[in-house]
Design an enzyme around this catalytic site. Structure first.
Site, mmCIF file in Angstrom:
data_model
loop_
_atom_site.group_PDB
_atom_site.id
_atom_site.type_symbol
_atom_site.label_atom_id
_atom_site.label_comp_id
_atom_site.label_asym_id
_atom_site.label_seq_id
_atom_site.Cartn_x
_atom_site.Cartn_y
_atom_site.Cartn_z
ATOM 1 N N LYS A 1 1.356 9.383 12.114
ATOM 2 C CA LYS A 1 1.021 8.626 10.912
ATOM 3 C C LYS A 1 1.010 7.161 11.317
ATOM 4 C CE LYS A 1 4.681 10.403 8.862
ATOM 5 N NZ LYS A 1 4.491 10.711 7.458
ATOM 6 N N ARG A 2 0.569 6.261 10.442
ATOM 7 C CA ARG A 2 0.630 4.844 10.756
ATOM 8 C C ARG A 2 2.052 4.472 11.190
ATOM 9 N NH1 ARG A 2 -3.960 1.477 10.102
ATOM 10 N NH2 ARG A 2 -2.388 0.006 10.762
ATOM 11 N N THR B 1 0.353 12.513 2.669
ATOM 12 C CA THR B 1 -0.528 13.672 2.656
ATOM 13 C C THR B 1 -0.429 14.388 3.994
ATOM 14 O OG1 THR B 1 -2.354 12.207 3.276
ATOM 15 C CG2 THR B 1 -2.197 12.845 0.945
ATOM 16 N N HIS C 1 -0.779 2.818 -5.179
ATOM 17 C CA HIS C 1 -0.379 3.506 -3.952
ATOM 18 C C HIS C 1 0.893 2.972 -3.315
ATOM 19 C CE1 HIS C 1 -3.813 6.203 -3.109
ATOM 20 N NE2 HIS C 1 -4.498 5.329 -3.796
ATOM 21 N N LYS D 1 -0.593 18.531 5.052
ATOM 22 C CA LYS D 1 -1.413 19.153 6.100
ATOM 23 C C LYS D 1 -0.549 20.015 7.020
ATOM 24 C CE LYS D 1 -4.049 14.863 6.113
ATOM 25 N NZ LYS D 1 -4.145 13.552 6.799
ATOM 26 N N LYS E 1 8.367 4.126 7.545
ATOM 27 C CA LYS E 1 8.133 5.523 7.923
ATOM 28 C C LYS E 1 9.144 5.986 8.979
ATOM 29 C CE LYS E 1 3.133 5.548 6.846
ATOM 30 N NZ LYS E 1 2.863 6.752 6.030
#
Ligand SMILES: *Cc1c(COP(=O)(O)O)cnc(C)c1O
Length: 807
Positions: free
Chosen positions: A545-546, A653, A355, A657, A551
């Site tokens: 998101k985290r 992911t 991952h 969504k 990110k």
């Protein structure tokens, strides 16, 4: 209500009242919403149990191969509405509860979010479990029943506070405690040679694993699988010897030490005790799960040699990788299988999903800790390694290659490389998007791929549409079904039939109306939780998101400030009213991420109280991002922020969504964004920034942020404002170090991508100003992302990794 109650609803109503009386011990006239939730769940559960048993019986009778999905995390969220939806009982339950004067939504809202995971990896495990049940693949998910899952996030004065999430405190009506299914898990002690030459491990400490089973219902209720989570108990809870000898406290401590294993998800790992606990957790659940599946196999088939024909064990990342050594121990030491035969069985049984490629996230354990905690497993790792290196040597590997493929990293104080262990012990190793798999092949596992060729394969992640479209967005689902028919509920590929409607003005209006409703509902939620008033007519620009530097929430915040500066400079300009929505948790020890949360909140505070931009810009940070909150946010998003530094997001992911619900993506060519862009078409997605092939070398060779900043007035203005305390007037230096850090070492290339990001945001605003174009793109996003159904992903695993017939 005039509508006649159906027989099904009437039966449910009676069952609920009976559960309320005899199980919950309540009275209808005084029952709380929580009591109704318990009663409704127990009544629903009764409608699952027979199907659960039938699925099991069929698996046994037919001798089906079973998937054992080992994952440290299952981020399953709430289950009641999901189970009702999959059983086709939502309307009956609504009527049944109406009949006793209770609202279904309110009842569902009582369920605590089972936050047994962090983020994407855990949510993937949950989507996979749902898809396996929906496709009818016999499967069991193995993990840990954490008493406290991920913390609950509060935002106080703009800062993240962590409080324990007591999801079990009022009981969990879904689970069945299997007090008869227990295994003993050893730690420490020593290894001795038996008279016959074999080795036995005498652990110094034994902890008992107890199974708790939760049914996982597939679509239309045809198939039900099991989520089996292990709880840790002391083998001798009273520790009577110690207790009787007067050491009352010591006796308690021993027990607490044992039971700490299933206490929390992610013990703080900044200290040695936390690290050791984490390794204990990994071994605990890997060993219990393997003992369990071996025992079942022997009971059903009597012959350990056929294990790999009947069981496929998927390792979700390296957390269960110790299972490779543990299965060898169980086969060789306990079952008496000869080593080479055991190794063939293990390799045929295991497969491993990687991952992350980020070096700091690749798991490794100090050899010394392994030797102390798991002495026999460490010996086995050495034996595996010796054979593995010998084979590589025979293939002509030189010292450099041997050192690179060794299970032991000799450079950082001798550590066991868990990714290498998982790789060597598996027949297939998969990445989670095309880009990620390619990078895996050319970076972390390049050398292993040479020595053990042909094992790497790609399986791009997916999401279950039942939860992320049908349940999260019932309004849009109804519109889709009215437009293209109900087959889409069973065959997600049918979403493509929406494409011809993308230019249809009436359909666009209906599509936009659903979005508007979802935005109004999110607006109410935000107001209730934060007090911030949003304008549902504005463009909802969402990054949830985290919180992590890669990110790049920071990039989004910088754009927010740039927009704010421009709006203030020209308040009469023709601006697109915009709402920036953030949510996400930071790891408790990740200071930089927490500072970014604080900055988002501080920026919001200043902007939201500035009358010059009152109708133009709003910023909100919604606390405690979890699956349930995500279900409210996804349908309400116009723009999906997927802006990681290219090459660093394995798949994502969240991106899927959003696109499924018709948001347009602004994103880098990273992870699954690439595959999303291929499917929705470049004209329906906003791609910006450096490519992975550019970002990688730039990060390695050192990138000079100062030069980029010097050449960009807008960026300089933004950084100056933040550094000088415009957003933290009570403490002007709060963000000085953050800005200086960014200039000194911009590891994630925030400043490098800033100009491209801002220019692309301008295109977004322009497109928003052309509604027919915007909604055409939105419809085409929904129409073109059927491939990201986790049903498709699971079929690929079944076919190419697990060697399972797909029905
Ligand atoms: C989908 C999901 C994630 C993963 O989001 P990414 O944007 O892919 O990182 C994390 N947390 C929750 C609650 C989710 O539902």
């Amino acid at each position: 209500m005039a509508m006649e109650i159906t027989a099904e609803a009437e039966a449910l109503r009676q069952d609920i009242l009976s559960k309320l009386t005899y199980e919950v011990g309540g009275r209808a006239e005084r029952a709380s919403a929580r009591d109704w939730f318990l009663a409704a769940t127990l009544a629903t559960r009764d409608r699952i149990v027979d199907r659960w048993r039938a699925s099991n019986d069929e698996t046994v009778a037919q001798g089906h191969k079973r998937v054992c999905y080992l994952s440290m995390e299952f981020l399953i969220g709430r289950l009641l509405s999901d189970a009702l939806g999959n059983l086709g009982l939502t309307e009956a339950m609504r009527q049944a509860l109406d009949g006793v004067g209770v609202d279904l939504e309110e009842v569902c809202a009582q369920e605590p979010d089972a936050a047994l995971g962090n983020g994407g990896l855990g949510r993937l495990a949950a989507c996979f479990m749902e898809s396996m049940a929906s496709i009818g693949i016999p499967a069991v998910g193995y993990g840990i029943r954490y008493e406290n899952g991920l913390f609950r996030q509060l935002i106080q004065d703009g800062r993240q506070m962590e409080v324990p999430e007591d999801w079990l405190s009022l009981g969990n009506p879904w689970e069945f405690e299997r007090s008869g299914i227990t295994y003993d898990i050893g730690f420490g002690g020593h290894v001795v040679r038996r008279p016959d030459g074999g080795l036995v491990w005498h652990p110094g400490e034994v902890v008992r694993a107890i199974a708790y089973d939760t049914p996982v219902v597939g679509w239309r209720g045809h198939w039900v699988n099991t989520l089996r989570l292990w709880s840790a108990r002391a083998t001798d809870p009273l520790h009577l010897d110690a207790f009787n000898s007067g050491d009352h406290v010591g006796a308690q401590l021993t027990r607490m030490q044992a039971e700490a294993i299933s206490r929390v998800l992610y013990p703080g790992d900044e200290n040695a005790a936390g690290q050791e606990l984490r390794l204990r957790q990994e071994y605990f659940f890997a060993s219990a799960s393997l003992q369990d599946l071996i025992q079942r196999h022997l009971r059903l088939y009597g012959d350990i040699a056929t294990l790999a024909e009947k069981v496929a064990v998927q390792l979700n990342d390296t957390h269960p990788a110790i299972g490779v050594a543990e299965l060898m121990r169980l086969l060789v030491d306990v079952q008496g299988v000869e080593w080479d035969r055991a190794w063939d069985i293990a390799r045929a049984t295991f497969s491993y999903t990687n991952h992350t490629l980020m070096p700091e996230a690749l798991e490794s354990w100090p050899v010394a800790l392994m030797e102390r905690l798991l002495p026999r497993n460490m010996q086995i790792i050495y034996l595996i390694n010796a054979r593995h290196l010998e084979k590589a040597r025979q293939q002509g590997a030189n010292d450099a290659l041997l050192s690179a493929v060794s299970l032991i990293d000799e450079h950082h104080g001798r550590r066991v490389r868990m990714g290498h262990l998982a790789f060597v012990g598996s027949h297939k190793i998969n990445g989670v998007s095309a880009l990620h798999t390619g990078l895996m092949r050319s970076t972390v596992f390049a050398e292993l791929d040479r020595v053990c060729p042909g094992r790497i394969t790609n399986k791009t992640n997916g999401i279950t549409f039942r939860r992320w479209l049908m349940r999260a967005n019932p309004g849009l689902t109804s519109l889709i079904v009215e437009t293209i028919g109900p087959r889409v509920l069973d065959e997600p590929e049918r979403l493509a039939d929406l494409a011809p409607y993308a230019r249809d003005a009436a359909f666009q209006r209906a599509f936009a109306a659903q979005r508007r409703k979802a935005k109004e509902s999110l607006t109410r939620l935000v107001r209730a939780r934060t007090g911030v008033m949003l304008d549902p007519a504005s463009l909802f620009d969402v990054q949830v998101k985290r919180i992590h530097e890669y990110k790049r929430q920071l990039l989004n915040i910088l754009h927010t400030v740039a927009l704010y500066n421009s709006m203030r400079a020209q308040p009469m300009g023709s601006w697109v009213p915009q709402t920036k929505i953030f949510a996400g948790k930071a790891a408790p020890s990740y200071h930089q991420a927490k500072l970014i949360i604080r900055l988002a909140n501080d920026v919001g505070k200043v902007i939201n109280s500035d009358p010059t931009v009152r109708d133009l810009l709003r910023v909100v940070f919604i606390p405690n991002y979890n699956v349930t909150l995500a279900e409210s946010i996804m349908p309400a998003a116009d723009l999906s922020e997927q802006i990681s530094t290219a090459g660093l997001e394995a798949s994502g992911t969240g991106n899927m969504k959003f696109a499924l619900n018709g948001a347009l993506t602004i994103g880098t060519l990273d992870g699954a964004n690439i595959e999303i862009s291929e499917r929705v078409g470049l004209e329906n997605i906003f791609i910006f920034g450096l490519r992975a092939s550019e970002a990688g070398p730039l990060r390695r060779d050192g990138y000079d942020a100062r030069a980029a900043v010097a050449g960009n007035d807008e960026l300089r203005g933004v950084l100056d404002a933040i550094a000088s305390g415009v957003f933290s007037p009570e403490e002007p230096d709060r963000y000085r170090a953050l800005v200086e850090g960014l200039l000194a070492h911009d590891n994630f290339l925030v400043t490098a991508d800033f100009a491209s990001y801002v220019a692309t945001q301008r295109q977004v605003a322009q497109r928003w100003g052309q509604p027919a174009e915007w909604w055409r793109s939105a419809v085409l996003n929904t129409a073109n992302v059927a491939w990201f159904s986790s049903d498709r992903t699971i079929r690929e695993y079944a076919d190419e990794i697990w060697d399972l017939p797909v029905r």
